[in-house]
Write an enzyme that holds these catalytic residues in place. Structure first.
Site, mmCIF file in Angstrom:
data_model
loop_
_atom_site.group_PDB
_atom_site.id
_atom_site.type_symbol
_atom_site.label_atom_id
_atom_site.label_comp_id
_atom_site.label_asym_id
_atom_site.label_seq_id
_atom_site.Cartn_x
_atom_site.Cartn_y
_atom_site.Cartn_z
ATOM 1 N N LEU A 97 14.846 23.838 -38.531
ATOM 2 C CA LEU A 97 13.718 23.550 -37.423
ATOM 3 C C LEU A 97 13.545 24.689 -36.416
ATOM 4 O O LEU A 97 12.579 24.806 -35.839
ATOM 5 C CB LEU A 97 14.149 22.023 -36.451
ATOM 6 C CG LEU A 97 14.305 20.775 -37.489
ATOM 7 C CD1 LEU A 97 14.651 19.855 -36.564
ATOM 8 C CD2 LEU A 97 12.882 20.781 -38.260
ATOM 9 N N SER A 98 14.807 25.373 -36.075
ATOM 10 C CA SER A 98 14.760 26.269 -35.261
ATOM 11 C C SER A 98 15.736 27.601 -35.697
ATOM 12 O O SER A 98 16.793 27.174 -36.169
ATOM 13 C CB SER A 98 14.830 25.772 -33.437
ATOM 14 O OG SER A 98 14.790 26.583 -32.811
#
Length: 345
Positions: A97-98
């Site tokens: 996600l990041s």
């Protein structure tokens, strides 16, 4: 050894590793467009923005944590934080996600942003907050805004920034919509891959502003004329980032390369052309064009964003080769296709 002594030992190790990383970035030429960014990378401690991260391995991801009770594990954490690699910082069900981007690529993007003192910058994709800290060091907190869709990411970035002493504006929201309440911006930099250039960004830019964003495995640098027009070339370097979230557009299906020559199938430059013309050129047509035009590098391509249409092109905006970007029917002043998705004026 006391806790204070351990903390000092880690701080010394971090300073030494940061100096080595800085020399590597300088040697790579990433700062060439604006050497003043070296001072920011020397001053901002990356390890404090990644209190933990994940390293891929045969059995999955290994978590490295700065709070581990094992001194050797903490040392691996610090050393890894200053390797010139991207670091996975947030996973959900095995999906990334990041991340904290590769430092040399961050340096190149910041240098190519060509900021001037007093410029107001919008960052799309807050990540760990590290990039916003570099911007804040250079331009001042009040000139930097960073936005991310995920409140967990923005809260974490805000906390990291506050701990290190930087306080840019951190906004939770859809990056594709920009941050109109903080406009106008002189620069917009995206640290997530786009499918197209949001027109909302153009409307929030001052005339002459620069937008730098990952698109189709490249980095596009657009000069904004006004709310209805921006244009520019790709940089030479490849770039791979986590996709911008919040869009309803589905992930593209893998492209079948049957019938494409081996040289094209194995080329990163050909795959860039495929990504740029997805949905308008089939792989065989793209391969024929790529071979005919001398296997062009990314820097020969560009993008024009108009009031109603957006298109990519090879060499010239009104040259013989142009393709509509996703969500656009193509340039309105082109007379028609010479092949599926290929336009001539």
């Amino acid at each position: 050894m006391s806790a204070d002594a351990l903390d000092k030992e880690l701080a010394d190790l971090a300073a030494s590793a940061r100096a080595v990383l800085l020399r590597e970035i300088e040697a790579s030429g990433a700062f060439d467009a604006d050497p003043r960014w070296a001072e920011a990378f020397a001053a901002v401690p990356r390890h404090l923005f990644v209190p933990y991260y994940y390293v891929g391995g045969v059995g999955g991801y290994e978590r490295r944590w700065g709070g581990s009770p094992d001194p050797r594990a903490r040392e691996r954490w610090v050393r890894g934080a200053y390797e010139d690699v991207p670091l996975a910082t947030r996973l959900r069900d095995g999906v990334l996600l990041s991340s904290s981007s590769q430092p040399s690529l961050m340096a190149l993007m910041l240098a190519e942003l060509r900021v001037e003192d007093g410029d107001r910058v919008l960052e799309i994709g807050a990540g760990t907050g590290y990039n916003a800290a570099l911007l804040s060091y250079r331009l001042g907190d009040g000139n930097v805004t960073t936005v991310d869709l995920d409140p967990e990411i923005t809260e974490s970035a805000r906390r990291h920034l506050d701990d290190v002493g930087y306080r840019p504006t951190v906004v939770t929201g859809d990056g594709a919509r920009g941050v109109p309440e903080r406009a106008p911006f002189d620069r917009i930099i995206a640290t997530c891959t786009l499918a197209s250039i949001p027109r909302a960004w153009l409307a929030q830019c001052a005339p002459g502003a620069l937008i730098l964003a990952p698109l189709a495995t490249g980095l596009i640098a657009l000069t904004v004329r006004d709310a209805g027009h921006a244009e520019g070339h790709f940089l030479e370097t490849p770039a791979y980032f986590v996709p911008l979230r919040g869009s309803d557009r589905p992930e593209p299906e893998p492209v079948a390369l049957a019938g494409v020559p081996h040289r094209a199938r194995e080329s990163d430059l050909f795959r860039f052309l495929l990504a740029l013309t997805r949905g308008t050129l089939d792989p065989q047509e793209a391969s024929a064009l790529w071979e005919r035009e001398g296997m062009p590098g990314r820097e020969r391509y560009g993008i024009t964003v108009g009031a109603e249409h957006a298109w990519a092109w090879l060499d010239e905006p009104e040259g013989p080769y142009a393709w509509p970007l996703p969500g656009s029917s193509g340039p309105s002043d082109l007379s028609g296709p010479s092949g599926p998705g290929l336009f001539e004026d």
